[in-house]
Design a protein around this motif. Structure first.
Motif, PDB file in Angstrom:
ATOM      1  N   GLU A 231       0.827  -1.207   0.000  1.00  0.00           N
ATOM      2  CA  GLU A 231       0.000   0.000   0.000  1.00  0.00           C
ATOM      3  C   GLU A 231       0.860   1.255   0.000  1.00  0.00           C
ATOM      4  O   GLU A 231       0.594   2.214  -0.743  1.00  0.00           O
ATOM      5  N   ASN A 232       1.904   1.272   0.817  1.00  0.00           N
ATOM      6  CA  ASN A 232       2.796   2.426   0.866  1.00  0.00           C
ATOM      7  C   ASN A 232       3.455   2.673  -0.484  1.00  0.00           C
ATOM      8  O   ASN A 232       3.540   3.817  -0.955  1.00  0.00           O
ATOM      9  N   VAL A 233       3.937   1.619  -1.112  1.00  0.00           N
ATOM     10  CA  VAL A 233       4.652   1.771  -2.377  1.00  0.00           C
ATOM     11  C   VAL A 233       3.720   2.294  -3.473  1.00  0.00           C
ATOM     12  O   VAL A 233       4.102   3.173  -4.258  1.00  0.00           O
ATOM     13  N   ILE A 234       2.511   1.770  -3.538  1.00  0.00           N
ATOM     14  CA  ILE A 234       1.565   2.264  -4.540  1.00  0.00           C
ATOM     15  C   ILE A 234       1.328   3.757  -4.358  1.00  0.00           C
ATOM     16  O   ILE A 234       1.334   4.528  -5.328  1.00  0.00           O
ATOM     17  N   ASN A 235       1.159   4.184  -3.124  1.00  0.00           N
ATOM     18  CA  ASN A 235       0.941   5.609  -2.883  1.00  0.00           C
ATOM     19  C   ASN A 235       2.187   6.437  -3.138  1.00  0.00           C
ATOM     20  O   ASN A 235       2.092   7.606  -3.557  1.00  0.00           O
ATOM     21  N   MET A 236       3.353   5.859  -2.948  1.00  0.00           N
ATOM     22  CA  MET A 236       4.597   6.552  -3.295  1.00  0.00           C
ATOM     23  C   MET A 236       4.673   6.790  -4.795  1.00  0.00           C
ATOM     24  O   MET A 236       5.072   7.867  -5.256  1.00  0.00           O
TER      25      MET A 236
END
Length: 242
Positions: A231-236
């Motif tokens: 989830e963090n990477v997608i938002n990054m």
């Protein structure tokens, strides 16, 4: 905004390694969309070593954003795409034994073949994209074939960017893609891009390639997720593309 389509081949590779259904490919695809990605990409190969043809069928009812199926348009692949009817089909000239895609289409030598394939998909309401190197001549011929979009093969950019020691060298890494995008826009083609794009290089690419509609990212995104979480990477990525 440039859309992010997440290639989930590596999720299938992990699942297949143990022969069960962990991780669950369909659940992961739904989660990726829930986390904010605007598309799901798969690239089934004839040996089904990661994405299986039945995965492509099952994902049709799961994917609520854009569904992109990539592959070499042999008869089995064409039949699958016509059955599933994804949002987009991306034509990639990968050999049967290729580990990953390693070249774009020669739209001059393969003009008649690609024209027939593109016409078949478009008659069935499927948006078409042709995987190409950043060559103006190749892109101009892609437009004559009748495709809706091209996908720029970005491995050379990623390699050069990773070794760039200065801003000038970074711009040298992307300049062919900048010009390719200008050519594509001039001849009326939409622009996608993919291969070896990552959190390290995506923003510079997006900032210097005009009218970039979509990027397809899989291997790097999954590797980065091991450290930062999916989830963090997608938002990054979404922050860098916005």
């Amino acid at each position: 905004m440039t859309k992010l389509s997440v290639n989930i081949n590596k999720i299938a590779t992990l699942r297949n390694a143990r022969g069960g259904n962990m991780p669950n490919l369909l659940t992961v695809a739904s989660d990726i969309e829930e986390f904010g990605a605007q598309g799901i990409t798969i690239h089934p190969r004839p040996d089904e070593r990661h994405i299986r043809y039945n995965d492509a069928r099952a994902l049709k009812s799961i994917v609520k954003t854009e569904y992109n199926i990539e592959g070499n348009p042999n008869k089995k692949f064409i039949d699958l795409v016509l059955e599933v009817k994804p949002t987009q089909v991306t034509l990639v000239p990968d050999a049967v034994d290729a580990i990953t895609s390693n070249a774009g289409w020669d739209t001059i030598k393969n003009f008649d073949f690609l024209k027939d394939v593109v016409s078949t998909f478009k008659q069935n309401g499927i948006r078409t994209s042709i995987f190409v190197d950043p060559s103006s001549e190749i892109i101009e011929n892609a437009a004559k074939i009748g495709t809706d979009r091209i996908e720029l093969y970005t491995e050379s950019y990623a390699h050069s960017f990773a070794h760039a020691k200065s801003e000038i060298e970074k711009y040298n890494a992307v300049k062919l893609f900048t010009e390719a995008a200008k050519t594509a826009t001039k001849v009326g083609l939409g622009i996608n891009a993919g291969h070896d794009l990552s959190l390290d290089n995506i923003k510079f690419f997006k900032d210097n390639v005009p009218n970039l509609l979509e990027v397809s990212i899989g291997h790097a995104l999954i590797c980065e997720s091991l450290y930062f979480g999916l989830e963090n990477v997608i938002n990054m990525y979404l922050n860098k593309l916005n």
